[in-house]
Write a protein that holds these residues in place. Structure first.
Motif, PDB file in Angstrom:
ATOM      1  N   GLY A 156      55.877   9.677  96.047  1.00 18.26           N
ATOM      2  CA  GLY A 156      57.137  10.036  95.412  1.00 18.26           C
ATOM      3  C   GLY A 156      58.103   8.889  95.234  1.00 18.26           C
ATOM      4  N   SER A 157      57.867   7.781  95.957  1.00 15.78           N
ATOM      5  CA  SER A 157      58.773   6.639  95.838  1.00 15.78           C
ATOM      6  C   SER A 157      58.003   5.340  96.027  1.00 15.78           C
ATOM      7  N   ARG A 158      58.611   4.252  95.582  1.00 10.79           N
ATOM      8  CA  ARG A 158      58.010   2.926  95.749  1.00 10.79           C
ATOM      9  C   ARG A 158      57.831   2.608  97.239  1.00 10.79           C
ATOM     10  N   GLU A 159      58.828   2.970  98.039  1.00 10.91           N
ATOM     11  CA  GLU A 159      58.770   2.670  99.466  1.00 10.91           C
ATOM     12  C   GLU A 159      57.594   3.388 100.151  1.00 10.91           C
ATOM     13  N   GLU A 160      57.357   4.646  99.788  1.00  9.48           N
ATOM     14  CA  GLU A 160      56.211   5.372 100.353  1.00  9.48           C
ATOM     15  C   GLU A 160      54.908   4.667  99.994  1.00  9.48           C
ATOM     16  N   ALA A 161      54.789   4.234  98.756  1.00 10.53           N
ATOM     17  CA  ALA A 161      53.574   3.549  98.312  1.00 10.53           C
ATOM     18  C   ALA A 161      53.394   2.214  99.035  1.00 10.53           C
ATOM     19  N   GLN A 162      54.503   1.523  99.325  1.00  6.22           N
ATOM     20  CA  GLN A 162      54.425   0.244 100.035  1.00  6.22           C
ATOM     21  C   GLN A 162      53.857   0.414 101.438  1.00  6.22           C
ATOM     22  N   HIS A 163      54.022   1.596 102.024  1.00  5.69           N
ATOM     23  CA  HIS A 163      53.545   1.845 103.385  1.00  5.69           C
ATOM     24  C   HIS A 163      52.245   2.642 103.409  1.00  5.69           C
ATOM     25  N   ALA A 164      51.529   2.659 102.287  1.00  5.26           N
ATOM     26  CA  ALA A 164      50.290   3.435 102.187  1.00  5.26           C
ATOM     27  C   ALA A 164      49.242   2.983 103.205  1.00  5.26           C
ATOM     28  N   MET A 165      49.077   1.694 103.380  1.00 11.39           N
ATOM     29  CA  MET A 165      48.068   1.202 104.317  1.00 11.39           C
ATOM     30  C   MET A 165      48.456   1.485 105.760  1.00 11.39           C
ATOM     31  N   ASP A 166      49.754   1.441 106.069  1.00 10.85           N
ATOM     32  CA  ASP A 166      50.214   1.784 107.416  1.00 10.85           C
ATOM     33  C   ASP A 166      49.900   3.243 107.720  1.00 10.85           C
ATOM     34  N   ARG A 167      50.181   4.104 106.752  1.00 10.63           N
ATOM     35  CA  ARG A 167      49.933   5.540 106.927  1.00 10.63           C
ATOM     36  C   ARG A 167      48.433   5.819 107.066  1.00 10.63           C
ATOM     37  N   ALA A 168      47.618   5.117 106.291  1.00  9.00           N
ATOM     38  CA  ALA A 168      46.167   5.279 106.392  1.00  9.00           C
ATOM     39  C   ALA A 168      45.672   4.866 107.776  1.00  9.00           C
ATOM     40  N   ALA A 169      46.198   3.773 108.309  1.00 12.77           N
ATOM     41  CA  ALA A 169      45.805   3.319 109.646  1.00 12.77           C
ATOM     42  C   ALA A 169      46.217   4.335 110.706  1.00 12.77           C
ATOM     43  N   GLU A 170      47.418   4.918 110.569  1.00 13.49           N
ATOM     44  CA  GLU A 170      47.879   5.943 111.512  1.00 13.49           C
ATOM     45  C   GLU A 170      46.964   7.165 111.478  1.00 13.49           C
ATOM     46  N   ARG A 171      46.592   7.593 110.285  1.00 16.97           N
ATOM     47  CA  ARG A 171      45.707   8.767 110.155  1.00 16.97           C
ATOM     48  C   ARG A 171      44.332   8.477 110.728  1.00 16.97           C
ATOM     49  N   ASN A 172      43.800   7.284 110.492  1.00 19.83           N
ATOM     50  CA  ASN A 172      42.496   6.932 111.059  1.00 19.83           C
ATOM     51  C   ASN A 172      42.529   6.983 112.574  1.00 19.83           C
ATOM     52  N   LEU A 173      43.600   6.478 113.168  1.00 15.95           N
ATOM     53  CA  LEU A 173      43.738   6.500 114.620  1.00 15.95           C
ATOM     54  C   LEU A 173      43.820   7.928 115.137  1.00 15.95           C
ATOM     55  N   GLU A 174      44.566   8.781 114.437  1.00 15.08           N
ATOM     56  CA  GLU A 174      44.656  10.191 114.829  1.00 15.08           C
ATOM     57  C   GLU A 174      43.289  10.853 114.784  1.00 15.08           C
ATOM     58  N   TRP A 175      42.515  10.594 113.736  1.00 19.72           N
ATOM     59  CA  TRP A 175      41.190  11.205 113.596  1.00 19.72           C
ATOM     60  C   TRP A 175      40.231  10.682 114.661  1.00 19.72           C
ATOM     61  N   GLU A 176      40.309   9.388 114.975  1.00 19.32           N
ATOM     62  CA  GLU A 176      39.427   8.824 115.993  1.00 19.32           C
ATOM     63  C   GLU A 176      39.697   9.418 117.369  1.00 19.32           C
ATOM     64  N   ASN A 177      40.932   9.817 117.615  1.00 23.07           N
ATOM     65  CA  ASN A 177      41.305  10.365 118.916  1.00 23.07           C
ATOM     66  C   ASN A 177      41.354  11.888 118.947  1.00 23.07           C
ATOM     67  N   ASP A 178      40.979  12.534 117.866  1.00 19.00           N
ATOM     68  CA  ASP A 178      40.989  13.991 117.788  1.00 19.00           C
ATOM     69  C   ASP A 178      39.706  14.535 118.403  1.00 19.00           C
ATOM     70  N   PRO A 179      39.809  15.285 119.502  1.00 21.87           N
ATOM     71  CA  PRO A 179      38.594  15.793 120.156  1.00 21.87           C
ATOM     72  C   PRO A 179      37.809  16.763 119.276  1.00 21.87           C
ATOM     73  N   LYS A 180      38.444  17.408 118.330  1.00 24.70           N
ATOM     74  CA  LYS A 180      37.733  18.325 117.436  1.00 24.70           C
ATOM     75  C   LYS A 180      36.910  17.573 116.396  1.00 24.70           C
ATOM     76  N   TRP A 181      37.195  16.299 116.182  1.00 22.80           N
ATOM     77  CA  TRP A 181      36.512  15.520 115.166  1.00 22.80           C
ATOM     78  C   TRP A 181      35.116  15.095 115.625  1.00 22.80           C
ATOM     79  N   HIS A 182      34.954  14.856 116.930  1.00 24.71           N
ATOM     80  CA  HIS A 182      33.695  14.351 117.466  1.00 24.71           C
ATOM     81  C   HIS A 182      32.909  15.469 118.134  1.00 24.71           C
ATOM     82  N   ASP A 183      31.592  15.429 117.964  1.00 24.64           N
ATOM     83  CA  ASP A 183      30.721  16.350 118.682  1.00 24.64           C
ATOM     84  C   ASP A 183      30.619  15.890 120.127  1.00 24.64           C
TER      85      ASP A 183
END
Length: 80
Positions: free
Chosen positions: A40-67
């Motif tokens: 929705g804004s230039r600033e949000e797009a500028q932080h796209a890689m930061d947000r992607a890294a945060e989501r990856n970390l959340e998924w890696e630590n989510d016990p429901k994600w791993h068998d």
């Protein structure tokens, strides 16, 4: 006749982060496989890689994600 028209110009107010050029662009300028967005804004797009890294970390630590067996897979324990 093409089923879907390819937009050649950007749409005002849509912001994307180009993964190839590592830049923010207004409207889709690069191919879809090379960008994150729309944002929705230039600033949000500028932080796209930061947000992607945060989501990856959340998924890696989510016990429901791993068998349960993934932790021991490939260790070669004879006790298991």
């Amino acid at each position: 006749m093409a089923l879907f028209k390819r937009r050649t110009t950007g749409k005002a107010g849509e912001w994307f982060y180009c993964l190839e050029h590592k830049t923010v662009e207004e409207g889709p300028q690069c191919p879809a496989q090379n960008r994150f967005g729309p944002y929705g804004s230039r600033e949000e797009a500028q932080h796209a890689m930061d947000r992607a890294a945060e989501r990856n970390l959340e998924w890696e630590n989510d016990p429901k994600w791993h068998d349960k067996g993934d932790k021991d897979a490939g260790r070669g324990d004879a006790d298991a």
